[in-house]
Design an enzyme around this catalytic site. Structure first.
Site, PDB file in Angstrom:
ATOM      1  N   ASP A   8     -22.047  87.878  20.272  1.00  0.00           N
ATOM      2  CA  ASP A   8     -21.479  87.311  21.493  1.00  0.00           C
ATOM      3  C   ASP A   8     -20.790  85.955  21.238  1.00  0.00           C
ATOM      4  O   ASP A   8     -21.461  84.976  20.878  1.00  0.00           O
ATOM      5  CB  ASP A   8     -22.570  87.102  22.551  1.00  0.00           C
ATOM      6  CG  ASP A   8     -23.399  88.362  22.820  1.00  0.00           C
ATOM      7  OD1 ASP A   8     -23.607  89.162  21.882  1.00  0.00           O
ATOM      8  OD2 ASP A   8     -23.858  88.535  23.961  1.00  0.00           O
ATOM      9  N   GLU A  39     -18.391  89.097  25.619  1.00  0.00           N
ATOM     10  CA  GLU A  39     -18.784  89.000  27.033  1.00  0.00           C
ATOM     11  C   GLU A  39     -18.933  87.565  27.540  1.00  0.00           C
ATOM     12  O   GLU A  39     -18.958  87.341  28.745  1.00  0.00           O
ATOM     13  CB  GLU A  39     -20.083  89.779  27.301  1.00  0.00           C
ATOM     14  CG  GLU A  39     -21.297  89.119  26.691  1.00  0.00           C
ATOM     15  CD  GLU A  39     -22.590  89.394  27.449  1.00  0.00           C
ATOM     16  OE1 GLU A  39     -22.574  90.083  28.465  1.00  0.00           O
ATOM     17  OE2 GLU A  39     -23.624  88.880  26.995  1.00  0.00           O
ATOM     18  N   ASN A  40     -19.076  86.591  26.610  1.00  0.00           N
ATOM     19  CA  ASN A  40     -19.251  85.195  27.033  1.00  0.00           C
ATOM     20  C   ASN A  40     -18.111  84.302  26.546  1.00  0.00           C
ATOM     21  O   ASN A  40     -18.267  83.077  26.477  1.00  0.00           O
ATOM     22  CB  ASN A  40     -20.576  84.623  26.495  1.00  0.00           C
ATOM     23  CG  ASN A  40     -21.764  85.514  26.797  1.00  0.00           C
ATOM     24  OD1 ASN A  40     -22.286  86.165  25.897  1.00  0.00           O
ATOM     25  ND2 ASN A  40     -22.179  85.561  28.045  1.00  0.00           N
ATOM     26  N   ASN A  67     -23.465  92.616  30.242  1.00  0.00           N
ATOM     27  CA  ASN A  67     -23.728  92.298  31.647  1.00  0.00           C
ATOM     28  C   ASN A  67     -22.758  91.251  32.190  1.00  0.00           C
ATOM     29  O   ASN A  67     -22.603  91.124  33.402  1.00  0.00           O
ATOM     30  CB  ASN A  67     -25.174  91.823  31.825  1.00  0.00           C
ATOM     31  CG  ASN A  67     -25.528  90.674  30.911  1.00  0.00           C
ATOM     32  OD1 ASN A  67     -25.316  90.753  29.694  1.00  0.00           O
ATOM     33  ND2 ASN A  67     -26.052  89.600  31.467  1.00  0.00           N
ATOM     34  N   HIS A  68     -22.090  90.502  31.286  1.00  0.00           N
ATOM     35  CA  HIS A  68     -21.121  89.498  31.751  1.00  0.00           C
ATOM     36  C   HIS A  68     -19.674  90.007  31.759  1.00  0.00           C
ATOM     37  O   HIS A  68     -18.749  89.220  31.989  1.00  0.00           O
ATOM     38  CB  HIS A  68     -21.213  88.234  30.891  1.00  0.00           C
ATOM     39  CG  HIS A  68     -22.470  87.444  31.131  1.00  0.00           C
ATOM     40  ND1 HIS A  68     -22.696  86.759  32.310  1.00  0.00           N
ATOM     41  CD2 HIS A  68     -23.569  87.245  30.369  1.00  0.00           C
ATOM     42  CE1 HIS A  68     -23.882  86.164  32.248  1.00  0.00           C
ATOM     43  NE2 HIS A  68     -24.437  86.459  31.086  1.00  0.00           N
ATOM     44  N   HIS A 153     -26.411  96.541  24.143  1.00  0.00           N
ATOM     45  CA  HIS A 153     -26.504  95.229  24.774  1.00  0.00           C
ATOM     46  C   HIS A 153     -27.767  95.204  25.617  1.00  0.00           C
ATOM     47  O   HIS A 153     -27.794  95.751  26.720  1.00  0.00           O
ATOM     48  CB  HIS A 153     -25.255  95.023  25.630  1.00  0.00           C
ATOM     49  CG  HIS A 153     -25.036  93.602  26.005  1.00  0.00           C
ATOM     50  ND1 HIS A 153     -24.454  92.716  25.145  1.00  0.00           N
ATOM     51  CD2 HIS A 153     -25.327  92.909  27.123  1.00  0.00           C
ATOM     52  CE1 HIS A 153     -24.387  91.526  25.729  1.00  0.00           C
ATOM     53  NE2 HIS A 153     -24.914  91.615  26.929  1.00  0.00           N
ATOM     54  N   HIS A 178     -26.643  90.415  23.113  1.00  0.00           N
ATOM     55  CA  HIS A 178     -27.117  89.887  24.400  1.00  0.00           C
ATOM     56  C   HIS A 178     -28.134  88.753  24.301  1.00  0.00           C
ATOM     57  O   HIS A 178     -28.098  87.848  25.119  1.00  0.00           O
ATOM     58  CB  HIS A 178     -27.675  90.983  25.313  1.00  0.00           C
ATOM     59  CG  HIS A 178     -28.258  90.472  26.609  1.00  0.00           C
ATOM     60  ND1 HIS A 178     -27.469  89.944  27.619  1.00  0.00           N
ATOM     61  CD2 HIS A 178     -29.535  90.381  27.051  1.00  0.00           C
ATOM     62  CE1 HIS A 178     -28.255  89.575  28.627  1.00  0.00           C
ATOM     63  NE2 HIS A 178     -29.504  89.812  28.308  1.00  0.00           N
ATOM     64  N   HIS A 180     -28.539  86.499  21.969  1.00  0.00           N
ATOM     65  CA  HIS A 180     -27.920  85.291  21.405  1.00  0.00           C
ATOM     66  C   HIS A 180     -28.745  84.605  20.316  1.00  0.00           C
ATOM     67  O   HIS A 180     -28.482  83.450  20.001  1.00  0.00           O
ATOM     68  CB  HIS A 180     -27.579  84.272  22.512  1.00  0.00           C
ATOM     69  CG  HIS A 180     -26.481  84.708  23.418  1.00  0.00           C
ATOM     70  ND1 HIS A 180     -25.728  83.841  24.185  1.00  0.00           N
ATOM     71  CD2 HIS A 180     -25.980  85.941  23.696  1.00  0.00           C
ATOM     72  CE1 HIS A 180     -24.841  84.506  24.894  1.00  0.00           C
ATOM     73  NE2 HIS A 180     -24.971  85.787  24.619  1.00  0.00           N
TER      74      HIS A 180
HETATM   75 FE   LIG Z   1     -24.054  87.407  25.668  1.00  0.00          FE
HETATM   76 FE   LIG Z   2     -25.344  89.759  27.836  1.00  0.00          FE
END
Ligand SMILES: [Fe+2]
Ligand SMILES: [Fe+2]
Length: 274
Positions: A8, A39-40, A67-68, A153, A178, A180
């Protein structure tokens, strides 16, 4: 086949590091295929179209989500224009974009990439196990695809390890994203599928999950948000997993974490260095 998966990407500092270093890494290690979880990438929340393009231009073949994925509302629209941007496949039917794709690697191999999301301590999406099974049935390793990568994820290591064992021998790599924080359990499972519970993030580790620690501490202690989460923009570490895949079988031969810069201990894929 030489594959690199980068965790990520968080905020400007993570993004800049990936964009600066990926072209050199591709060349130095003669990488055939690169996947980046994005995603981030936009200030910690989602991805914008220019950021997606910058990651692709730097050498990512595919950018995955989680999810992001929808934190930047515009991604609901531009994802339809970008085959190389994936979101979790087990969102409800009708969700924009796609959760898998077949992509050509630099060595000519067809690589199936599937992005799925866990359900333990996360949103209650459709069953990720059945979604992954359906993808492998539709495009099996050795017949439909020369290599198969699953970005799972998820929050819980149990759910990630279960997916790894479910598809062992039928995928080249199952990699967790996810959480991190990179785990040290990268290995090749009995059936030949490379696995790692979590690949970590590309961002500033002097933080809480890439975000400035103050607000995270405040929310844990007071339960009242004081402001928005802001990405930590100190020196980033690049965190990924290098995987060597047998061209004949599509199964993994070996794994090695790649970590560069910032506060993480550095590691390089030694099997690719003369
Ligand atoms: Fe993430
Ligand atoms: Fe995530």
């Amino acid at each position: 086949m030489r594959l690199l998966f980068l965790g990520d990407v968080v905020g400007r500092t993570g993004r800049k590091l990936v964009i600066d270093r990926l072209p050199g890494l591709r060349e130095r290690f003669k990488l055939d295929f690169v996947i980046v979880n994005g995603e981030n990438a936009a200030g910690g929340f989602g991805i914008t179209e220019p950021i997606l393009q910058a990651l692709l231009d730097a050498g990512a073949d595919v950018v995955t989500g989680g999810n992001h994925s929808w934190d930047q509302r515009e991604s609901l629209v531009f994802i339809e224009r970008h085959e190389r941007l994936l979101r979790p496949i087990n969102y409800p039917p009708g969700t924009p974009g796609r959760g898998s794709g077949l992509f050509k690697a630099a060595n000519g191999a067809d690589v199936l990439v599937v992005n799925a999301m866990g359900r333990v301590f996360m949103a209650d999406l459709d069953c990720p196990f059945r979604a992954v099974e359906a993808e492998l049935d539709a495009c099996p390793l050795g017949r439909g695809a020369d290599a198969v990568v699953i970005d799972f994820h998820a929050e819980a290591t149990s759910e990630k390890q279960a997916i790894g064992h479910l598809v062992d021998g039928r995928a080249s790599l199952v990699i967790g994203t996810h959480t991190h924080a990179p785990t040290s359990d990268d290995r090749v499972l009995k059936g030949g599928t490379a696995f790692m519970s979590d690949v970590g993030m590309c961002g500033d580790y002097d933080s809480v999950l890439g975000m400035q620690a103050d607000e995270a501490i405040n929310r844990f202690m007071s339960r009242i948000p004081r402001g928005r989460f802001q990405p930590a923009n100190g020196v980033a570490s690049l965190s990924g997993l290098a995987v060597e895949i047998d061209d004949r079988t599509g199964l993994a031969i070996r794994t090695n974490p790649l970590r560069l810069g910032g506060s993480l201990r550095s590691t390089e894929p030694h099997f690719w260095v003369e």
